[in-house]
Design an enzyme around this catalytic site. Structure first.
Site, PDB file in Angstrom:
ATOM      1  N   GLY A 135       0.812  -1.182   0.412  1.00 58.73           N
ATOM      2  CA  GLY A 135       0.027   0.456  -0.003  1.00 58.73           C
ATOM      3  C   GLY A 135       0.473   0.927  -0.627  1.00 58.73           C
ATOM      4  O   GLY A 135       1.646   1.114  -0.003  1.00 58.73           O
ATOM      5  N   ARG A 136       0.660   2.113   0.621  1.00 63.66           N
ATOM      6  CA  ARG A 136       1.076   3.683   0.606  1.00 63.66           C
ATOM      7  C   ARG A 136       2.023   3.539   1.014  1.00 63.66           C
ATOM      8  O   ARG A 136       2.870   3.768   0.388  1.00 63.66           O
ATOM      9  CB  ARG A 136      -0.099   5.025   0.844  1.00 63.66           C
ATOM     10  N   ILE A 137       2.716   3.130   2.688  1.00 64.61           N
ATOM     11  CA  ILE A 137       4.051   2.044   3.004  1.00 64.61           C
ATOM     12  C   ILE A 137       4.720   1.868   1.812  1.00 64.61           C
ATOM     13  O   ILE A 137       5.922   2.147   2.146  1.00 64.61           O
ATOM     14  CB  ILE A 137       3.591   2.785   5.017  1.00 64.61           C
TER      15      ILE A 137
ATOM     16  N   ARG B  92       0.117  -2.925  12.957  1.00 64.96           N
ATOM     17  CA  ARG B  92      -0.301  -2.526  14.434  1.00 64.96           C
ATOM     18  C   ARG B  92       0.758  -4.142  14.775  1.00 64.96           C
ATOM     19  O   ARG B  92       0.372  -5.229  14.266  1.00 64.96           O
ATOM     20  CB  ARG B  92      -1.458  -2.902  13.887  1.00 64.96           C
TER      21      ARG B  92
ATOM     22  N   GLU C  37      -1.080  -2.559  23.833  1.00 62.12           N
ATOM     23  CA  GLU C  37      -0.010  -1.302  23.709  1.00 62.12           C
ATOM     24  C   GLU C  37      -0.688  -0.454  25.283  1.00 62.12           C
ATOM     25  O   GLU C  37      -1.355   0.012  25.532  1.00 62.12           O
ATOM     26  CB  GLU C  37       0.010  -0.020  22.767  1.00 62.12           C
TER      27      GLU C  37
ATOM     28  N   HIS D  16       6.108   2.439  19.554  1.00 65.16           N
ATOM     29  CA  HIS D  16       5.156   2.504  18.204  1.00 65.16           C
ATOM     30  C   HIS D  16       5.545   4.614  17.912  1.00 65.16           C
ATOM     31  O   HIS D  16       4.354   4.787  18.544  1.00 65.16           O
ATOM     32  CB  HIS D  16       3.369   3.301  19.160  1.00 65.16           C
TER      33      HIS D  16
HETATM   34  C1  3PG Z   1      -0.783   5.561  12.665  1.00 63.93           C
HETATM   35  O1  3PG Z   1      -1.243   5.066  12.607  1.00 63.93           O
HETATM   36  O2  3PG Z   1      -1.033   6.515  11.816  1.00 63.93           O
HETATM   37  C2  3PG Z   1       0.188   5.289  13.394  1.00 63.93           C
HETATM   38  O3  3PG Z   1       0.529   4.290  14.238  1.00 63.93           O
HETATM   39  C3  3PG Z   1       1.013   6.711  14.281  1.00 63.93           C
HETATM   40  O4  3PG Z   1       0.022   6.500  15.406  1.00 63.93           O
HETATM   41  P1  3PG Z   1       0.267   7.502  16.527  1.00 63.93           P
HETATM   42  O5  3PG Z   1      -0.956   8.756  16.068  1.00 63.93           O
HETATM   43  O6  3PG Z   1      -0.414   6.892  17.558  1.00 63.93           O
HETATM   44  O7  3PG Z   1       1.580   8.262  16.334  1.00 63.93           O
END
Ligand code: 3PG
Length: 321
Positions: A153-155, A234, A263, A282
């Protein structure tokens, strides 16, 4: 009609907040504070969240006026899109906001394993110097490695673009056909080949429920025993006990895990303390630029509020997600 009421539950960039504050009445409430949250929900025309606020049917039932949900970020696994749709609530995220930040994180972590920075902070005797220089010979360069991307996808596409410059070979697997011009030369392979052939395997699938435990014992049985495995998608995409067992059995493998389930990481995580598991909190999207980009979801939230009839939000049918 008065100024719309917007509920903010997680930190946002100060400039974006100031911009929104000129147009709306803002209430900041952490979702860890249920009584204040419930009171604010009663009045809210819009809510802006990041990763940790769950916007589900139960929350929506407490927010009769709500017409817009802004997700400052990319993943919307914390937002029940069906429940929002059923209520005619517009959901807006910021899909482009942190692509470059996550790509930089992925390559920083790869290089951190392949070419760890070692600091000389004292005078070193000649023997020790020689020993360091020998020990620091990396077993393989990225330029001779196969980089596997699960999810183009995008990333994933942005990772493949950098990979095209730096990696020996880039392969990917995705459920959908990715147009050739978006692949940067990455070669589509089936899932089995991608698992088996990747020296470095990076996960960029989305947070749909079907991706839970996508990487479990079955998948790990196929990967190389010295794989560098990265998950910045995720946490629930990876079966942590299975990954822990794999890492214990194959000490030359390394896992870099930026996302976790749950988390924060709990004391009972089977990955904690493993020498070949690198856990980060994260932070894939944790650059000032990405945080700012994500926070400017406020402009789209405002535009959606302007469009919607705040007196009867249930009549609005527009959803951006
Ligand atoms: C997202 O889905 O954009 C990322 O996981 C970043 O999330 P964050 O706002 O908790 O840094």
């Amino acid at each position: 009609m008065g100024r719309p009421a917007v509920l903010i539950t997680e930190p946002l960039d100060a400039d974006a907040l100031a911009w929104l504050n000129e147009r709306c009445d803002l209430t900041h409430v952490e979702d860890a504070d249920p009584s204040s949250l419930n009171a604010a929900l009663t009045e809210a025309d819009a809510i802006i969240v990041r990763t940790y606020t769950r916007v589900d049917a139960a929350m929506l039932s407490k927010a009769p006026r709500l017409s817009v949900v802004g997700r400052a970020g990319v993943g919307v696994d914390n937002v029940d899109l069906d429940a929002c749709k059923a209520r005619g609530i517009t959901v807006i995220n910021t899909p482009q906001a942190n692509t470059s930040a996550v790509v930089e994180y992925v390559f920083a972590m790869i290089f951190n394993v392949l070419r760890p920075a070692v600091r000389v902070e004292r005078a070193i005797a000649e023997d020790e110097w020689r020993q360091w220089r020998d020990e620091l010979i990396t077993p393989r360069e990225l330029s001779e490695s196969t980089l596997g991307i699960l999810g183009l996808g995008r990333i994933g596409q942005a990772v493949s673009k950098v990979g095209a410059e730096l990696a020996g070979r880039v392969i990917y697997h995705d459920l959908v056909e990715i147009p050739r011009e978006l692949r940067s030369g990455a070669e589509p392979v089936n899932r089995e080949r991608m698992l088996a052939e990747s020296d470095i395997l990076t996960i960029h699938v989305d947070g749909r429920a079907a991706n839970r435990n996508l990487i479990g014992a079955g998948a790990l049985a196929s990967v190389k025993h010295d794989v560098i495995f990265i998950n910045a998608s995720r946490g629930f995409v990876v079966d942590s006990p299975a990954l822990s067992a794999f890492l214990c059995e194959h000490p030359r493998a390394t896992a870099i895990l930026d996302v976790h389930d749950p988390e924060p990481v709990g004391a009972n995580s089977p990955l904690l303390g493993l020498p070949n598991a690198i856990l980060t909190p994260h932070v894939g999207a944790a650059t000032r630029r990405a945080k700012r980009n994500m926070s400017w979801v406020v402009k789209d939230v405002w535009a959606a509020l302007e469009k919607s009839d705040r007196q009867s939000p249930a009549q609005s049918q527009s959803t951006l997600l």
